[in-house]
Motif scaffolding. Structure first.
Motif, PDB file in Angstrom:
ATOM      1  N   LEU A   5       0.815  -1.217   0.000  1.00 52.79           N
ATOM      2  CA  LEU A   5       0.000   0.000   0.000  1.00 52.79           C
ATOM      3  C   LEU A   5       0.853   1.274   0.000  1.00 52.79           C
ATOM      4  O   LEU A   5       0.538   2.217  -0.751  1.00 52.79           O
ATOM      5  CB  LEU A   5      -0.964  -0.008   1.183  1.00 52.79           C
ATOM      6  N   PRO A   6       1.935   1.370   0.789  1.00 54.66           N
ATOM      7  CA  PRO A   6       2.787   2.562   0.686  1.00 54.66           C
ATOM      8  C   PRO A   6       3.356   2.760  -0.715  1.00 54.66           C
ATOM      9  O   PRO A   6       3.461   3.897  -1.189  1.00 54.66           O
ATOM     10  CB  PRO A   6       3.901   2.278   1.696  1.00 54.66           C
ATOM     11  N   ARG A   7       3.723   1.660  -1.381  1.00 61.32           N
ATOM     12  CA  ARG A   7       4.212   1.772  -2.751  1.00 61.32           C
ATOM     13  C   ARG A   7       3.128   2.342  -3.660  1.00 61.32           C
ATOM     14  O   ARG A   7       3.394   3.199  -4.519  1.00 61.32           O
ATOM     15  CB  ARG A   7       4.651   0.400  -3.248  1.00 61.32           C
ATOM     16  N   TYR A   8       1.913   1.883  -3.475  1.00 61.10           N
ATOM     17  CA  TYR A   8       0.808   2.345  -4.318  1.00 61.10           C
ATOM     18  C   TYR A   8       0.544   3.835  -4.093  1.00 61.10           C
ATOM     19  O   TYR A   8       0.430   4.608  -5.043  1.00 61.10           O
ATOM     20  CB  TYR A   8      -0.446   1.530  -3.993  1.00 61.10           C
ATOM     21  N   ILE A   9       0.463   4.239  -2.836  1.00 63.71           N
ATOM     22  CA  ILE A   9       0.185   5.645  -2.516  1.00 63.71           C
ATOM     23  C   ILE A   9       1.372   6.528  -2.880  1.00 63.71           C
ATOM     24  O   ILE A   9       1.213   7.616  -3.451  1.00 63.71           O
ATOM     25  CB  ILE A   9      -0.149   5.792  -1.021  1.00 63.71           C
ATOM     26  N   GLY A  10       2.579   6.063  -2.556  1.00 60.70           N
ATOM     27  CA  GLY A  10       3.775   6.868  -2.797  1.00 60.70           C
ATOM     28  C   GLY A  10       3.994   7.192  -4.257  1.00 60.70           C
ATOM     29  O   GLY A  10       4.415   8.316  -4.597  1.00 60.70           O
ATOM     30  N   THR A  11       3.690   6.250  -5.144  1.00 58.10           N
ATOM     31  CA  THR A  11       3.894   6.521  -6.566  1.00 58.10           C
ATOM     32  C   THR A  11       2.924   7.582  -7.079  1.00 58.10           C
ATOM     33  O   THR A  11       3.246   8.304  -8.030  1.00 58.10           O
ATOM     34  CB  THR A  11       3.748   5.230  -7.394  1.00 58.10           C
ATOM     35  N   PHE A  12       1.746   7.701  -6.464  1.00 59.66           N
ATOM     36  CA  PHE A  12       0.819   8.767  -6.841  1.00 59.66           C
ATOM     37  C   PHE A  12       1.426  10.134  -6.489  1.00 59.66           C
ATOM     38  O   PHE A  12       1.358  11.079  -7.276  1.00 59.66           O
ATOM     39  CB  PHE A  12      -0.517   8.593  -6.114  1.00 59.66           C
TER      40      PHE A  12
END
Length: 296
Positions: free
Chosen positions: A213-220
């Motif tokens: 989830l951090p990877r998903y949010i961070g890339t945004f």
């Protein structure tokens, strides 16, 4: 106009050649400096993220605290690798080449961004900034930051074009491109293997909260500030118009240093932490060049 006259004349009265000379004189003050700040940033951020695993798995750190920290780690992990993509950690000579590549490879582990693919596609971005056909980052183009986030979400859905993959295909099947593709495949497959193993062993929540989830949010966040904001509205391709200086209402730190992104496109060898100082010194020259200085 003589050289002596050029040094005292208003920038608005200088020729393009004189402006270029004055700009390069300033840039040389900052080019070639080894940025300990960016090196410590890259390695320290990675160590912080790695430490979350034993701390949470042992019960010392609750997941609700680990999750926001991991998200910040992902948001912060790209820029040190970005410096390495431009070989800015090895400007002192070939003896530091290994360190440059090391930072490039390891700093983006939380983001799962293969270094060689990032380097190849980022060089294409610099060569073809705002070109609808050739700029790998052109797909982030949007009329507002809200639409930019929606566009980033849509681009991550199954079946959508992969700009990085299309760029690698366009670059051909040379050994460098093949190696980048192989390394990228290994890294992504390793990520999913680790995530699956953690879930299978009963640690699905930790895997989701610290990495997936951090990877998903961070890339945004990275897409918004590192790709969309510096080039918005991405209408031009000229060297002095394809990006901009912008003022963020919450400051340059939350904008990940991108307020001064125009300096990076003009002089990529200037380390990120020196871009703001270089911009302040170059601003009269850039104004004379017709560069964009806008609000976020």
């Amino acid at each position: 106009m003589s050289i002596a006259e050029a040094t005292t004349a208003p920038y608005s009265e200088m020729s393009d050649r004189e402006l270029a000379r004055a700009e390069l004189t300033i840039a040389r003050k900052y080019i070639g400096r080894f940025s300990w700040f960016m090196a410590v940033w890259g390695l320290g951020n990675l160590v912080c993220w790695l430490a979350l695993w034993p701390l949470t798995l042992s019960g010392i750190l609750p997941l609700w605290m680990a999750f926001p920290i991991a998200t910040i780690n992902v948001i912060l992990c790209y820029l040190p690798s970005h410096e390495a993509q431009h070989t800015n950690f090895s400007t002192g000579g070939p003896a530091l080449r290994w360190f440059n590549e090391f930072i490039g490879y390891v700093s983006t582990i939380p983001m799962v961004l293969p270094f060689k693919i990032a380097r190849l596609t980022h060089m294409e971005h610099h060569s073809h900034t705002n070109d609808p056909e050739l700029d790998p980052d052109y797909g982030v183009k949007a009329d507002s930051w809200q639409q930019a986030l929606l566009t980033a979400y849509k681009r991550r859905q199954p079946g959508q074009p992969n700009a990085y993959g299309e760029t690698l295909n366009r670059l051909g099947d040379g050994p460098v491109v093949k190696r980048a593709g192989l390394e990228g495949a290994v890294q992504v497959l390793t990520f999913w293997a680790i995530i699956s193993a953690l879930a299978w062993s009963g640690h699905a929540l930790e895997a989701a909260a610290i990495w997936w989830l951090p990877r998903y949010i961070g890339t945004f966040y990275i897409s918004l500030y590192l790709s969309w904001a510096p080039h918005f509205p991405a209408p031009e391709q000229g060297r002095y118009r394809n990006t901009r200086h912008f003022t963020h209402p919450l400051g340059n730190i939350l904008a990940l240093g991108m307020e001064d992104h125009i300096i990076h496109h003009l002089h990529p060898a200037i380390p990120l932490d020196l871009n703001a100082a270089a911009y302040r010194e170059m601003k009269p020259i850039l104004d004379a060049r017709g560069c964009r200085d806008e609000r976020f």
